[in-house]
Design an enzyme around this catalytic site. Sequence first.
Site, short mmCIF file in Angstrom:
data_model
loop_
_atom_site.label_atom_id
_atom_site.label_comp_id
_atom_site.label_asym_id
_atom_site.label_seq_id
_atom_site.Cartn_x
_atom_site.Cartn_y
_atom_site.Cartn_z
N THR A 1 56.96 44.24 -50.74
CA THR A 1 57.59 45.06 -51.79
C THR A 1 56.60 45.53 -52.84
OG1 THR A 1 59.65 43.85 -51.51
CG2 THR A 1 59.40 45.02 -53.57
N ASP B 1 55.92 44.75 -43.75
CA ASP B 1 56.93 43.89 -44.38
C ASP B 1 56.61 42.48 -43.86
OD1 ASP B 1 60.16 44.17 -45.42
OD2 ASP B 1 59.55 42.33 -44.39
N SER C 1 58.21 40.11 -42.92
CA SER C 1 59.00 39.61 -41.79
C SER C 1 58.25 39.81 -40.48
CB SER C 1 60.34 40.35 -41.69
OG SER C 1 61.10 40.07 -42.83
N THR D 1 58.46 27.13 -51.34
CA THR D 1 59.53 27.70 -50.51
C THR D 1 60.12 28.86 -51.28
OG1 THR D 1 60.08 25.51 -49.64
CG2 THR D 1 61.78 27.17 -49.44
N THR E 1 63.19 16.79 -44.04
CA THR E 1 64.55 16.86 -44.60
C THR E 1 64.98 18.30 -44.84
OG1 THR E 1 65.98 16.28 -46.46
CG2 THR E 1 63.63 16.43 -46.94
N GLN E 2 66.27 18.54 -44.69
CA GLN E 2 66.85 19.86 -45.01
C GLN E 2 66.94 20.07 -46.52
OE1 GLN E 2 70.70 20.25 -43.12
NE2 GLN E 2 69.86 19.79 -41.10
#
Length: 348
Positions: A20, A64, A66, A172, A282-283
């Site tokens: 961006t 991008d 992704s 994150t 861990t989540q």
Amino acid sequence: MYLWNMSEQRKIMLIYTGGTIGMVKDFSTGTLKTFDFDKLVEHIPELHHLGCSIDSISFKQPIDSSNMNTDHWISIASSIEKHYTDYDGFVILHGSDTMSYTASAMSFLLENLKKPVIFTGSQLPIGDLRTDAKENLITSVQLAALQKNGEPLIREVGLYFEYKLYRANRTTKVNAEHFEAFSSMNYPALAESGVHLKVYEEYLLPSSKDVFSVHKSMDRHVAILKIFPGMHPSVVNGILELPDLKGIILETFGAGNAPTEAWLLEALQGAVNRGIHIVNVTQCSGGRVLMGRYETSDALLKIPLIDGRDITTEAAITKLMYLLGKDVAMSSFKSKFETSIRGEMALI
Ligand code: ASP
């Protein structure tokens, strides 16, 4: 604490990959698309007043984030290697969506780093009136230029976004809308930008005496498996029986817990017996795995799964790809993974 005071001219290299920060709106379709990097610098004339000499290189075709992949990661690492001796620091402009993955990968690929490599980007394009791109870019350049006693102050891969510098492999992306898009739940910020630019030296990686080296191999035969209540055995078996699979990141509940159903434990045990490395992470976004604390993780400890402790999924998957790329012996893989090599996880 360290207050920013730049008196000598530093040489900084900007590497523009896309995202961006360098996008414009296509008014015919309403979508954001990438544009020429030269235009990015045009939008921030302040860069010329930072007291740094800034050179830039760009992906031929900015992307991008992704679309980032391991080839791009190796290409960024190779660019840093090529220009390493000529610059005091590096700033990588990258889309925020996968920035934590690329920045974590970079922390593993660049061993014994002695200069700052700062990742940044923005939530709004540089041309937007309310853009966050300017502050992110300007402060990242300042951080990359910081020195103390003639040496770069930051000697690791960092991620700067919305007034905070984090250790890259602890981050994150947590918000798709807020300017404060990243968090580092298990490790404190390395620096904060306010009226003063404060660097918390006690949290920086200590300097290494060993020679800087760049790794250029990452193994993609890996997967991330997030468990959820009611999961069908075919999902787990489908992944664990993939041909050529070498390792998985198993995202478990809370402190590393999973259902104690026999089919799941047998599937995991079978995979480990076949030489597949399984890392328990861990989540939860904060806290750590503590296998054996609950009955629901006791069997995982005994299989044994690799203990991901407080590592992020982004750091875990890129560390797995990195270690597999290094052909680490089967017998030492678990202990290698459980050793913090770039400050990516708690020591014990
Ligand atoms: N989709 C964009 C990207 O990650 C979002 C951003 O740049 O922040 O490339």
